[in-house]
Enzyme design. Structure first.
Site, PDB file in Angstrom:
ATOM      1  N   ASP A   1      -7.349  -8.711   4.577  1.00  0.00           N
ATOM      2  CA  ASP A   1      -7.037  -7.298   4.408  1.00  0.00           C
ATOM      3  C   ASP A   1      -5.708  -6.994   5.097  1.00  0.00           C
ATOM      4  O   ASP A   1      -5.477  -7.413   6.234  1.00  0.00           O
ATOM      5  CB  ASP A   1      -8.145  -6.439   5.014  1.00  0.00           C
TER       6      ASP A   1
ATOM      7  N   ASN B   1       1.578   2.896   2.907  1.00  0.00           N
ATOM      8  CA  ASN B   1       1.827   3.596   1.649  1.00  0.00           C
ATOM      9  C   ASN B   1       2.248   5.043   1.879  1.00  0.00           C
ATOM     10  O   ASN B   1       3.187   5.543   1.263  1.00  0.00           O
ATOM     11  CB  ASN B   1       0.563   3.573   0.779  1.00  0.00           C
TER      12      ASN B   1
ATOM     13  N   HIS C   1       4.626   4.469  -2.431  1.00  0.00           N
ATOM     14  CA  HIS C   1       3.834   3.498  -3.198  1.00  0.00           C
ATOM     15  C   HIS C   1       4.671   2.360  -3.768  1.00  0.00           C
ATOM     16  O   HIS C   1       4.179   1.238  -3.911  1.00  0.00           O
ATOM     17  CB  HIS C   1       3.079   4.214  -4.324  1.00  0.00           C
TER      18      HIS C   1
ATOM     19  N   ASP D   1       3.802  -1.456  -3.183  1.00  0.00           N
ATOM     20  CA  ASP D   1       3.666  -2.498  -4.207  1.00  0.00           C
ATOM     21  C   ASP D   1       4.500  -3.729  -3.849  1.00  0.00           C
ATOM     22  O   ASP D   1       4.048  -4.869  -3.993  1.00  0.00           O
ATOM     23  CB  ASP D   1       4.105  -1.959  -5.575  1.00  0.00           C
TER      24      ASP D   1
ATOM     25  N   GLU E   1      -5.665  -3.691  -1.287  1.00  0.00           N
ATOM     26  CA  GLU E   1      -4.878  -4.495  -0.353  1.00  0.00           C
ATOM     27  C   GLU E   1      -5.671  -5.682   0.181  1.00  0.00           C
ATOM     28  O   GLU E   1      -5.313  -6.267   1.207  1.00  0.00           O
ATOM     29  CB  GLU E   1      -4.385  -3.636   0.824  1.00  0.00           C
TER      30      GLU E   1
END
Length: 300
Positions: A173, A181, A186, A190, A217
């Site tokens: 994780d 984010n 965002h 990404d 994630e």
């Protein structure tokens, strides 16, 4: 770039018939042969041909039974089968299609028809294989997706059960990714996931190992034939590879750069498909890592 030659298995108990078919196809394809049903099944499992041309009338095991067995085996059920037979009754053709065959050619064979039918079904298989590969790839990161993980995990669970080998899984994780984010946007999120995925995939050394996106994630690393010590060593490598990216993370409580938490699980698979237990154990390890400061490796 020259397209690789397709591998075609020709099955017939009469050598002269095999010779005729081979002569028609050998200039464009690699031909392997079998003269009985049992040998055909063994070769199909070992060689995984792109296409099988299968005679119907054979002693001990006819073509219909061979085809039915091919279609019942997960290793060979996707191989297209074309029946070749002197029988031309409608019922015979229907029986062949019901057994899993895709086409039916009658003897004596016409070379042009054989080449055309083979070409059509090989092209259809190429398109199907391409779509299958695309469906197994995560659209954002380019690594394996959850569907691919589930497929490989199920197969490796059964294989390791047969061999008595350990199977390990690492659940990963990205720490405080929501904060990343929210702060960076965002698009940056990404890009972060792409870099993390590539860094972890770069640690894979064996063809059987698999790094996949689990969702959001979260990522996984599946390690067949791997005990707990080697799995922990891989977890250290994954963590260090992500740390080496040095992606700034101003909103992380753990560090000023992106880190990951990992949970490691190892089992010797038992009977039945209980592979979800491996994920559950890894998830408990991941929970421990998060509860103990993150950027940690948890083993329950």
């Amino acid at each position: 770039m020259t397209e690789p030659r397709s591998k075609i298995l020709v099955v017939d108990d009469v050598p002269a018939n095999i010779k005729i078919i081979s002569a028609i196809l050998k200039h464009e394809h690699d031909i392997i042969v079998a003269t009985n049903g049992m040998t055909a099944l063994e070769i199909a499992r070992l060689e995984l041909p792109d296409l099988i041309l299968l005679d119907v009338m054979m002693p001990n095991m006819d073509g219909f039974e061979v085809c039915a067995r091919l279609k019942s085996d997960i290793r060979t059920n996707d191989i297209p089968v074309i029946f070749i037979s002197a029988m031309n009754e409608v019922e015979d053709e229907a029986r062949g299609l019901e057994a899993g065959g895709l086409d039916y050619i009658t003897k004596p064979v016409n070379p042009a028809i054989v080449r055309a039918r083979v070409r059509i079904h090989l092209e259809l298989k190429r398109q199907r294989d391409l779509l299958e590969r695309i469906s197994m790839i995560d659209g954002l990161t380019g690594i394996a997706n959850r569907r691919r993980l589930d497929d490989v995990l199920g197969r490796e669970w059964r294989r390791c059960h047969r061999s008595g080998s350990p199977l390990s899984l690492i659940l990963v994780d990205v720490d405080f990714f929501k904060n990343f984010n929210d702060h960076c946007g965002h698009l940056a999120g990404d890009e972060c996931l792409k870099k993390v995925a590539a860094a972890m995939a770069g640690q894979i050394r064996r063809a059987a190992d698999l790094v996949a996106r689990f969702g959001g994630e979260e990522f996984t690393c599946l390690l067949p034939d791997t005990g707990p010590d080697a799995a922990h060593a891989m977890a250290v490598r994954l963590r260090d590879a992500v740390t080496a990216l040095a992606i700034e993370h101003p909103q992380s409580v753990t560090a000023h750069y992106v880190t990951i938490s990992l949970g490691v699980a190892t089992l010797i698979p038992d009977d039945g498909d209980q592979s979800a237990r491996l994920i559950d154990i890894a998830d408990r390890g991941l929970y421990w890592a998060k509860q103990n400061g993150r950027n940690q490796i948890g083993m329950v």
